[in-house]
Design a protein around this motif. Structure first.
Motif, PDB file in Angstrom:
ATOM      1  N   ASP A 127       0.813  -1.215   0.000  1.00 48.24           N
ATOM      2  CA  ASP A 127       0.000   0.000   0.000  1.00 48.24           C
ATOM      3  C   ASP A 127       0.846   1.265   0.000  1.00 48.24           C
ATOM      4  OD1 ASP A 127      -2.309  -1.478  -0.010  1.00 48.24           O
ATOM      5  OD2 ASP A 127      -2.661  -1.320   2.154  1.00 48.24           O
ATOM      6  N   HIS A 128       2.097   1.159   0.433  1.00 51.15           N
ATOM      7  CA  HIS A 128       2.954   2.347   0.518  1.00 51.15           C
ATOM      8  C   HIS A 128       4.078   2.343  -0.517  1.00 51.15           C
ATOM      9  CE1 HIS A 128       0.971   3.941   4.051  1.00 51.15           C
ATOM     10  NE2 HIS A 128       0.961   2.723   4.545  1.00 51.15           N
ATOM     11  N   ASN A 129       4.017   1.437  -1.463  1.00 48.53           N
ATOM     12  CA  ASN A 129       5.025   1.410  -2.527  1.00 48.53           C
ATOM     13  C   ASN A 129       4.658   2.456  -3.588  1.00 48.53           C
ATOM     14  OD1 ASN A 129       7.349   0.538  -3.834  1.00 48.53           O
ATOM     15  ND2 ASN A 129       6.203  -0.950  -5.071  1.00 48.53           N
ATOM     16  N   VAL A 130       4.643   3.707  -3.167  1.00 47.18           N
ATOM     17  CA  VAL A 130       4.192   4.819  -4.003  1.00 47.18           C
ATOM     18  C   VAL A 130       5.145   5.993  -3.805  1.00 47.18           C
ATOM     19  CG1 VAL A 130       1.752   4.154  -3.929  1.00 47.18           C
ATOM     20  CG2 VAL A 130       2.682   5.652  -2.145  1.00 47.18           C
ATOM     21  N   TYR A 131       5.016   6.975  -4.657  1.00 41.25           N
ATOM     22  CA  TYR A 131       5.807   8.193  -4.497  1.00 41.25           C
ATOM     23  C   TYR A 131       5.191   9.074  -3.412  1.00 41.25           C
ATOM     24  CZ  TYR A 131       8.923   7.427  -8.432  1.00 41.25           C
ATOM     25  OH  TYR A 131       9.891   6.918  -9.263  1.00 41.25           O
ATOM     26  N   GLY A 132       6.058   9.610  -2.567  1.00 41.67           N
ATOM     27  CA  GLY A 132       5.601  10.490  -1.506  1.00 41.67           C
ATOM     28  C   GLY A 132       6.754  11.330  -0.992  1.00 41.67           C
ATOM     29  N   SER A 133       6.504  12.037   0.117  1.00 43.83           N
ATOM     30  CA  SER A 133       7.486  12.980   0.644  1.00 43.83           C
ATOM     31  C   SER A 133       7.337  13.137   2.147  1.00 43.83           C
ATOM     32  CB  SER A 133       7.299  14.361  -0.006  1.00 43.83           C
ATOM     33  OG  SER A 133       7.318  14.315  -1.399  1.00 43.83           O
ATOM     34  N   PRO A 134       8.408  13.588   2.811  1.00 45.59           N
ATOM     35  CA  PRO A 134       8.252  14.054   4.195  1.00 45.59           C
ATOM     36  C   PRO A 134       7.473  15.372   4.187  1.00 45.59           C
ATOM     37  CG  PRO A 134      10.543  13.496   3.698  1.00 45.59           C
ATOM     38  CD  PRO A 134       9.816  13.561   2.396  1.00 45.59           C
ATOM     39  N   VAL A 135       6.461  15.453   5.053  1.00 46.48           N
ATOM     40  CA  VAL A 135       5.582  16.617   5.099  1.00 46.48           C
ATOM     41  C   VAL A 135       5.636  17.219   6.501  1.00 46.48           C
ATOM     42  CG1 VAL A 135       3.195  17.424   4.863  1.00 46.48           C
ATOM     43  CG2 VAL A 135       4.055  15.617   3.358  1.00 46.48           C
ATOM     44  N   SER A 136       5.768  18.531   6.575  1.00 46.91           N
ATOM     45  CA  SER A 136       5.745  19.221   7.866  1.00 46.91           C
ATOM     46  C   SER A 136       4.971  20.536   7.730  1.00 46.91           C
ATOM     47  CB  SER A 136       7.177  19.469   8.359  1.00 46.91           C
ATOM     48  OG  SER A 136       7.915  20.200   7.397  1.00 46.91           O
ATOM     49  N   PRO A 137       4.377  21.025   8.809  1.00 45.76           N
ATOM     50  CA  PRO A 137       4.317  20.389  10.122  1.00 45.76           C
ATOM     51  C   PRO A 137       3.410  19.168  10.101  1.00 45.76           C
ATOM     52  CG  PRO A 137       2.902  22.312  10.072  1.00 45.76           C
ATOM     53  CD  PRO A 137       3.641  22.310   8.782  1.00 45.76           C
ATOM     54  N   ARG A 138       3.633  18.270  11.014  1.00 41.91           N
ATOM     55  CA  ARG A 138       2.890  17.001  10.981  1.00 41.91           C
ATOM     56  C   ARG A 138       1.401  17.209  11.210  1.00 41.91           C
ATOM     57  NH1 ARG A 138       4.525  13.083  15.819  1.00 41.91           N
ATOM     58  NH2 ARG A 138       6.399  12.961  14.565  1.00 41.91           N
ATOM     59  N   TYR A 139       1.012  18.308  11.887  1.00 43.78           N
ATOM     60  CA  TYR A 139      -0.418  18.522  12.113  1.00 43.78           C
ATOM     61  C   TYR A 139      -1.164  18.953  10.846  1.00 43.78           C
ATOM     62  CZ  TYR A 139       1.365  23.288  13.189  1.00 43.78           C
ATOM     63  OH  TYR A 139       2.020  24.503  13.176  1.00 43.78           O
ATOM     64  N   LEU A 140      -0.426  19.180   9.757  1.00 45.42           N
ATOM     65  CA  LEU A 140      -1.052  19.449   8.464  1.00 45.42           C
ATOM     66  C   LEU A 140      -0.722  18.355   7.452  1.00 45.42           C
ATOM     67  CD1 LEU A 140      -0.414  23.304   8.125  1.00 45.42           C
ATOM     68  CD2 LEU A 140      -2.474  22.147   8.952  1.00 45.42           C
ATOM     69  N   ALA A 141      -0.257  17.213   7.922  1.00 45.91           N
ATOM     70  CA  ALA A 141       0.233  16.170   7.031  1.00 45.91           C
ATOM     71  C   ALA A 141      -0.861  15.281   6.470  1.00 45.91           C
ATOM     72  CB  ALA A 141       1.270  15.307   7.750  1.00 45.91           C
ATOM     73  N   GLY A 142      -2.101  15.418   6.917  1.00 47.44           N
ATOM     74  CA  GLY A 142      -3.148  14.508   6.463  1.00 47.44           C
ATOM     75  C   GLY A 142      -3.233  13.276   7.340  1.00 47.44           C
ATOM     76  N   ARG A 143      -4.275  12.470   7.104  1.00 44.97           N
ATOM     77  CA  ARG A 143      -4.618  11.384   8.013  1.00 44.97           C
ATOM     78  C   ARG A 143      -3.526  10.344   8.191  1.00 44.97           C
ATOM     79  NH1 ARG A 143      -9.486   7.301   6.613  1.00 44.97           N
ATOM     80  NH2 ARG A 143      -7.840   6.249   5.444  1.00 44.97           N
ATOM     81  N   GLY A 144      -2.978   9.808   7.137  1.00 42.86           N
ATOM     82  CA  GLY A 144      -2.018   8.723   7.254  1.00 42.86           C
ATOM     83  C   GLY A 144      -2.706   7.370   7.348  1.00 42.86           C
TER      84      GLY A 144
END
Length: 273
Positions: free
Chosen positions: A14-31
């Motif tokens: 499910d996580h074998n996709v393109y992504g990035s580190p996102v900050s601040p974590r409180y705006l990072a989306g659900r996960g």
């Protein structure tokens, strides 16, 4: 209890996709909710829900705590509570709350309660630069430096303290939040060390890994260079599971009781000839 290789393989796929580190974590989306549910399972929590129902209920090893997850309930999709009793407390989170922030509280449930008093919520946040105000009712309000997260200790003139509430939104103004992203509500009886753990997770500076487009759309979001995040996600997940297994309660070893003396069998007299 352990997470099977099949479950780990599904997580990795499910996580074998393109992504990035996102900050601040409180705006990072659900996960990924498995960030929490897999970890509690590894720590000895059990699945006490109907396997054919989409909602999930997990129960702590001592059966004093429960986690309810229902993504059909947007505002209260995550709910942690004790069984009803003298020391009842509860905490609820909307389904869109970043899982790393919810895990601030659920991870603390796996650890022994600390011996030292927990830092107050306001002290934790002001140390990170949050603005702090108190009104005439003694209601405390704190606002994140970018103005997107508002925390409030609500005090009613008639019934007193009613608990903490956190709301992340695109804007907080005179008429309240606009564009709500997520919210968290804590009953006033929530143990201070759990509130402190959640608060520390809210303002933790570490970014969260997210797939492309899975984070909030905001000028305050910083997205680092993109890469295939699967290996990094699985490595972090395995570390969490290993730590959770070490937190699993050990079976109680009962000391052997005193030996019970066996009465001697009386000798039987030989029959007279």
């Amino acid at each position: 209890m352990s997470i099977s290789e099949r479950q780990l393989a599904a997580f990795a796929a499910d996580h074998n996709v393109y992504g990035s580190p996102v900050s601040p974590r409180y705006l990072a989306g659900r996960g990924d909710p498995r960030h929490i549910t897999h970890t509690l399972w590894a720590a000895g929590w059990t699945n006490s829900s109907d396997p054919l129902h989409p909602a999930l209920r997990m129960t702590s090893p001592d059966r004093s705590l429960r986690l309810d997850v229902d993504f059909a309930e947007e505002r209260y999709g995550w709910r942690v509570s004790t069984e009803f009793g003298h020391s009842y407390w509860s905490a609820s989170f909307s389904t869109s709350t970043p899982v790393e922030i919810v895990a601030g509280l659920t991870d603390a449930l796996m650890r022994p309660e600390p011996d030292t008093p927990a830092l107050p919520v306001a002290d934790i946040l002001t140390a990170r630069g949050w603005e702090h105000t108190t009104d005439e009712t003694q209601t405390q309000s704190l606002l994140s430096p970018d103005g997107t997260v508002h925390a409030e200790l609500r005090v009613s003139p008639s019934i007193g303290v009613t608990g903490w509430q956190f709301i992340a939104a695109s804007h907080h103004g005179e008429f309240g939040p606009r564009g709500v992203l997520w919210r968290a509500d804590f009953r006033e009886t929530t143990p201070p060390h759990l509130l402190a753990a959640f608060t520390a997770a809210v303002c933790h500076p570490a970014p969260a890994l997210r797939a492309r487009f899975d984070h909030a759309s905001s000028p305050h979001v910083h997205v680092d260079e993109e890469f295939v995040i699967g290996d990094a996600m699985v490595a972090v997940h395995k570390q969490r599971l290993a730590h959770a297994r070490r937190m699993r309660p050990r079976p109680v070893q009962h000391a052997p009781g005193p030996a019970i003396p066996v009465p001697a069998t009386p000798a039987t007299a030989s029959p007279a000839r």
